[in-house]
Design an enzyme around this catalytic site. Sequence first.
Site, PDB file in Angstrom:
ATOM      1  N   HIS A 196       0.874  -1.179   0.000  1.00 35.49           N
ATOM      2  CA  HIS A 196       0.000   0.000   0.000  1.00 35.49           C
ATOM      3  C   HIS A 196       0.912   1.230   0.000  1.00 35.49           C
ATOM      4  O   HIS A 196       1.725   1.394   0.919  1.00 35.49           O
ATOM      5  CB  HIS A 196      -0.926  -0.014   1.213  1.00 35.49           C
ATOM      6  CG  HIS A 196      -1.883  -1.159   1.169  1.00 35.49           C
ATOM      7  ND1 HIS A 196      -2.071  -2.029   2.210  1.00 35.49           N
ATOM      8  CD2 HIS A 196      -2.704  -1.577   0.159  1.00 35.49           C
ATOM      9  CE1 HIS A 196      -2.970  -2.944   1.859  1.00 35.49           C
ATOM     10  NE2 HIS A 196      -3.368  -2.694   0.623  1.00 35.49           N
ATOM     11  N   GLU A 229       1.758   3.695   3.047  1.00 38.15           N
ATOM     12  CA  GLU A 229       2.150   3.143   4.355  1.00 38.15           C
ATOM     13  C   GLU A 229       3.670   3.262   4.484  1.00 38.15           C
ATOM     14  O   GLU A 229       4.419   2.325   4.207  1.00 38.15           O
ATOM     15  CB  GLU A 229       1.632   1.711   4.470  1.00 38.15           C
ATOM     16  CG  GLU A 229       0.099   1.706   4.375  1.00 38.15           C
ATOM     17  CD  GLU A 229      -0.535   0.334   4.431  1.00 38.15           C
ATOM     18  OE1 GLU A 229       0.199  -0.675   4.546  1.00 38.15           O
ATOM     19  OE2 GLU A 229      -1.778   0.273   4.352  1.00 38.15           O
ATOM     20  N   HIS A 266       3.110  -3.372   6.965  1.00 38.23           N
ATOM     21  CA  HIS A 266       2.043  -2.398   6.673  1.00 38.23           C
ATOM     22  C   HIS A 266       1.864  -1.441   7.838  1.00 38.23           C
ATOM     23  O   HIS A 266       2.337  -1.682   8.943  1.00 38.23           O
ATOM     24  CB  HIS A 266       0.700  -3.121   6.478  1.00 38.23           C
ATOM     25  CG  HIS A 266       0.604  -3.917   5.222  1.00 38.23           C
ATOM     26  ND1 HIS A 266      -0.248  -3.600   4.189  1.00 38.23           N
ATOM     27  CD2 HIS A 266       1.264  -5.038   4.827  1.00 38.23           C
ATOM     28  CE1 HIS A 266      -0.121  -4.486   3.223  1.00 38.23           C
ATOM     29  NE2 HIS A 266       0.789  -5.380   3.575  1.00 38.23           N
ATOM     30  N   GLU A 273       1.073  -5.256  10.998  1.00 36.62           N
ATOM     31  CA  GLU A 273       0.483  -3.909  11.081  1.00 36.62           C
ATOM     32  C   GLU A 273       1.232  -3.173  12.188  1.00 36.62           C
ATOM     33  O   GLU A 273       1.236  -3.611  13.335  1.00 36.62           O
ATOM     34  CB  GLU A 273      -1.010  -4.001  11.410  1.00 36.62           C
ATOM     35  CG  GLU A 273      -1.850  -4.652  10.322  1.00 36.62           C
ATOM     36  CD  GLU A 273      -2.017  -3.775   9.081  1.00 36.62           C
ATOM     37  OE1 GLU A 273      -1.660  -2.575   9.140  1.00 36.62           O
ATOM     38  OE2 GLU A 273      -2.485  -4.295   8.053  1.00 36.62           O
TER      39      GLU A 273
END
Length: 336
Positions: A59, A62, A151, A215
């Site tokens: 992404h 990010e 991420h 994450e």
Amino acid sequence: MLALGKLLELTLAGHEPASKIQLTPEGTRLRWLAEGALEVTPAGGRDNGMDLLLSAGIHGNETAPIELLDRLLRRIARNELQPHARLLLLFGNPPAMRRGERFIEQDINRLFSGRHELSSGAEAMRACELEHLAASFFADAGRTRLHYDLHTAIRASRIEQFALYPWVEGRRQSRHECARLQAAGIDAVLLQSQPSTTFSAYTYAGLGAEAFTLELGKARPFGHNELVNLDRLELRLQALIEGCEPPVDEAATEHLQLFAFAREVIKHSDAFTLHLPADVENFTELAPGYLLAEDLASSRWVVEEQGARIIFPNPKVHNGQRAGILIVPAEASLLG
Ligand SMILES: O=C(O)CCC(=O)N[C@@H](CCC(=O)O)C(=O)O
Ligand SMILES: [Zn+2]
């Protein structure tokens, strides 16, 4: 520093390096494979049998994990880190990184495990290329295969750093790997229980790697990541790269928060409404009976599970995509 140590700069500028292979004074080899893709081979006699794939920028907005990979590579290219593991470093979606956006046309992390074949456009082609790069990297039998896909999340999170552990029929998720993540500062692991089209699911189920989506905090633009503390992860990655990882304490997983996948909330139409405040945090608890979402034809998503929490709530996804995941607490006995 070797020019290939500036992979991030090259990628953001859209430049191909003049020289595709470079050696550090100690003999570590850097090889540019494709846009945003670099292989690092330990100097002769140092290879410890680990193949470590680190990806970020799947992404494009990010940025904290992208900056982390940049720091690691620069240290290698300055001869400050001496790799004993083979490495593949990937910046997943360079055009989206250049624009500072999650994706351009399609979310690449919905296009793996062959899903790109049912689609078209630059992101489908990139997912295909990333699959090939990962498959070639992990081609040698008998080596340890590990992939961390790094991420950051759209929203704030009650548990700041957590992992999603992919699933495949017949294979148990590993306590050792969860303990290794815990030692790297990861506080919770979501054990998936169905196939998925993410990059980590592809390398886990398709290539036999241990693989995780990590994450690591809230997504912010380049240069604004001082609130994302990646120190523990960075130290652990350096140790993995140098082959001097401190022993992993499996008993410590007692203190790791484990969750199981309960349900995905899918947005079917433009009529989809999510009944959560715009600033709701990941891991917010939802009581049984809570009306979470409504969609076409009076369809309703009502929480039924005890201890349910929501992660990744996002009513703005394309129709047909996941608009949130309901998770529930899980027992460590699920781990093998
Ligand atoms: O913050 C959000 O809403 C999304 C964060 C994100 O990009 N998460 C990954 C999770 C991948 C996985 O399920 O392993 C994604 O949605 O691709
Ligand atoms: Zn992401």
